[in-house]
Structure formats: structure tokens, C-alpha cells
Design a protein around this motif. Structure first.
Motif, mmCIF file in Angstrom:
data_model
loop_
_atom_site.group_PDB
_atom_site.id
_atom_site.type_symbol
_atom_site.label_atom_id
_atom_site.label_comp_id
_atom_site.label_asym_id
_atom_site.label_seq_id
_atom_site.Cartn_x
_atom_site.Cartn_y
_atom_site.Cartn_z
ATOM 1 N N TYR A 267 -2.404 66.754 120.105
ATOM 2 C CA TYR A 267 -3.566 66.474 120.964
ATOM 3 C C TYR A 267 -3.798 64.973 121.172
ATOM 4 O O TYR A 267 -3.927 64.533 122.322
ATOM 5 C CB TYR A 267 -4.826 67.151 120.420
ATOM 6 C CG TYR A 267 -6.035 66.899 121.287
ATOM 7 C CD1 TYR A 267 -6.178 67.562 122.502
ATOM 8 C CD2 TYR A 267 -7.005 65.980 120.917
ATOM 9 C CE1 TYR A 267 -7.268 67.321 123.315
ATOM 10 C CE2 TYR A 267 -8.096 65.734 121.723
ATOM 11 C CZ TYR A 267 -8.230 66.405 122.921
ATOM 12 O OH TYR A 267 -9.302 66.158 123.736
ATOM 13 N N GLN B 271 -3.488 62.975 124.776
ATOM 14 C CA GLN B 271 -4.617 62.182 125.254
ATOM 15 C C GLN B 271 -4.182 60.739 125.540
ATOM 16 O O GLN B 271 -4.589 60.144 126.539
ATOM 17 C CB GLN B 271 -5.762 62.185 124.234
ATOM 18 C CG GLN B 271 -6.505 63.490 124.160
ATOM 19 C CD GLN B 271 -7.251 63.777 125.445
ATOM 20 O OE1 GLN B 271 -8.078 62.995 125.885
ATOM 21 N NE2 GLN B 271 -6.946 64.899 126.064
ATOM 22 N N LYS C 236 -4.311 58.922 129.173
ATOM 23 C CA LYS C 236 -5.065 57.673 129.370
ATOM 24 C C LYS C 236 -4.150 56.476 129.607
ATOM 25 O O LYS C 236 -4.625 55.355 129.778
ATOM 26 C CB LYS C 236 -5.957 57.410 128.155
ATOM 27 C CG LYS C 236 -7.037 58.445 127.973
ATOM 28 C CD LYS C 236 -7.766 58.212 126.664
ATOM 29 C CE LYS C 236 -8.596 59.419 126.318
ATOM 30 N NZ LYS C 236 -8.998 59.447 124.922
ATOM 31 N N HIS D 39 -11.152 57.245 129.716
ATOM 32 C CA HIS D 39 -11.105 58.466 130.527
ATOM 33 C C HIS D 39 -11.451 58.156 131.982
ATOM 34 O O HIS D 39 -10.768 58.605 132.905
ATOM 35 C CB HIS D 39 -12.094 59.510 129.996
ATOM 36 C CG HIS D 39 -11.551 60.373 128.921
ATOM 37 N ND1 HIS D 39 -10.828 61.507 129.167
ATOM 38 C CD2 HIS D 39 -11.634 60.271 127.572
ATOM 39 C CE1 HIS D 39 -10.482 62.069 128.021
ATOM 40 N NE2 HIS D 39 -10.964 61.340 127.040
ATOM 41 N N SER E 183 -10.179 60.749 134.737
ATOM 42 C CA SER E 183 -10.427 61.996 134.007
ATOM 43 C C SER E 183 -11.919 62.280 133.984
ATOM 44 O O SER E 183 -12.733 61.392 133.795
ATOM 45 C CB SER E 183 -9.911 61.874 132.571
ATOM 46 O OG SER E 183 -10.335 62.973 131.803
ATOM 47 N N ARG E 184 -12.256 63.538 134.151
ATOM 48 C CA ARG E 184 -13.658 63.950 134.077
ATOM 49 C C ARG E 184 -13.908 64.807 132.838
ATOM 50 O O ARG E 184 -14.917 65.474 132.739
ATOM 51 C CB ARG E 184 -14.053 64.711 135.347
ATOM 52 C CG ARG E 184 -13.953 63.877 136.609
ATOM 53 C CD ARG E 184 -14.965 62.729 136.572
ATOM 54 N NE ARG E 184 -14.878 61.918 137.773
ATOM 55 C CZ ARG E 184 -14.518 60.642 137.770
ATOM 56 N NH1 ARG E 184 -14.223 60.034 136.655
ATOM 57 N NH2 ARG E 184 -14.467 59.973 138.894
ATOM 58 N N GLN E 185 -12.975 64.771 131.899
ATOM 59 C CA GLN E 185 -13.117 65.511 130.645
ATOM 60 C C GLN E 185 -13.894 64.637 129.655
ATOM 61 O O GLN E 185 -13.338 64.078 128.717
ATOM 62 C CB GLN E 185 -11.751 65.864 130.075
ATOM 63 C CG GLN E 185 -10.933 66.735 130.997
ATOM 64 C CD GLN E 185 -9.517 66.920 130.483
ATOM 65 O OE1 GLN E 185 -9.139 66.379 129.452
ATOM 66 N NE2 GLN E 185 -8.725 67.685 131.216
ATOM 67 N N LEU E 186 -15.195 64.532 129.881
ATOM 68 C CA LEU E 186 -16.016 63.583 129.144
ATOM 69 C C LEU E 186 -16.891 64.223 128.071
ATOM 70 O O LEU E 186 -17.504 63.506 127.276
ATOM 71 C CB LEU E 186 -16.903 62.807 130.122
ATOM 72 C CG LEU E 186 -16.171 62.084 131.256
ATOM 73 C CD1 LEU E 186 -17.168 61.440 132.199
ATOM 74 C CD2 LEU E 186 -15.213 61.053 130.705
ATOM 75 N N VAL E 187 -16.975 65.535 128.042
ATOM 76 C CA VAL E 187 -17.914 66.198 127.141
ATOM 77 C C VAL E 187 -17.592 65.904 125.676
ATOM 78 O O VAL E 187 -18.477 65.555 124.898
ATOM 79 C CB VAL E 187 -17.965 67.717 127.408
ATOM 80 C CG1 VAL E 187 -18.823 68.425 126.380
ATOM 81 C CG2 VAL E 187 -18.486 67.987 128.809
ATOM 82 N N GLY E 188 -16.343 66.041 125.285
ATOM 83 C CA GLY E 188 -15.972 65.796 123.889
ATOM 84 C C GLY E 188 -16.294 64.381 123.457
ATOM 85 O O GLY E 188 -16.909 64.162 122.408
#
Length: 117
Positions: A29, A33, A37, A86, A91-96
Motif C-alpha cells: 500500500y 501510494q 504521488k 494528493h 487525487s481526490r482520495q483525501l478521507v484517509g
């Protein structure tokens, strides 16, 4: 107030500690990532060490309050940088990252208010 300080600090330390372990054991993972990035994979262990230092620093803050505040501040900067990385690549995977950031901000806030407020 002590209960909040204790709870938030331990939660933040566990979160960042688990993240540090995934970075340091070579899990896929963090590598994917890093690729997403567009940062070198050679940075993954360094980022893991920074997370581990932040996690340990939060716990050390129970004995040395300034160290805990500095560790929490460092983690806030780390996760702001992660969110910016991000956004830099679209990238819009910002929740984590946002959850980690909010946890670090909370740890900093309770540390400062408990010890210095």
C-alpha cells in the motif's frame, strides 16, 4: 481534561504507529501510494521512520510534555504534506489523510490545552 488528553493521544499514537509499521515492513500500500504521488519509493522507509518518531513522541509526551507537543506538531505538518501531495497529482482520495490529520490536530490541541493552557 486528563481523560481526553490520554484518550486522544493514545488513539493518535496507535493510528500513526500502525501506519509506520505498514511503511517499514514493505507493505504494498505505501509503495502504490508513493507511485501515485510520484515520489521515489526510496522515501517510503523514511516516511515510516517519521511516522514512528511521531507516534513514539506522542507517548513520550506523557513524561515530557514539550516533546509530545512537538511530536503532534510534526505529525500535523506530515499529514498536511501528505494531503498536499494528493492534491498535487489530482487525487481526490483525501478521507484517509484527513482522518489522520484531524487526529494529529486533536492530539496537538489537547496536549497544548492540558499542559500549557
Amino acid at each position: 481534561m486528563f481523560a481526553a488528553y490520554l484518550t486522544v493521544t493514545i488513539i493518535a499514537s496507535v493510528f500513526t504507529g500502525i501506519a509506520a509499521v505498514t511503511y517499514l515492513i514493505g507493505h504494498d500500500y505505501p509503495k502504490t501510494q508513493a507511485d501515485m504521488k510520484r515520489i521515489p519509493r526510496s522515501w517510503v522507509p523514511v516516511l515510516g521512520v517519521l511516522l514512528a518518531a511521531g507516534s513514539s513522541g506522542l507517548l513520550a509526551g506523557f513524561a515530557v510534555p514539550l516533546l509530545g507537543a512537538l511530536a503532534a506538531g510534526g505529525l500535523v505538518l506530515y499529514f498536511v504534506g501528505a494531503l498536499l501531495a494528493h492534491l498535487r497529482v489530482g487525487s481526490r482520495q483525501l478521507v484517509g489523510g484527513a482522518v489522520f490529520l484531524v487526529t494529529a490536530v486533536a492530539a496537538l490541541a489537547v496536549n497544548l490545552s492540558y499542559h500549557f493552557g
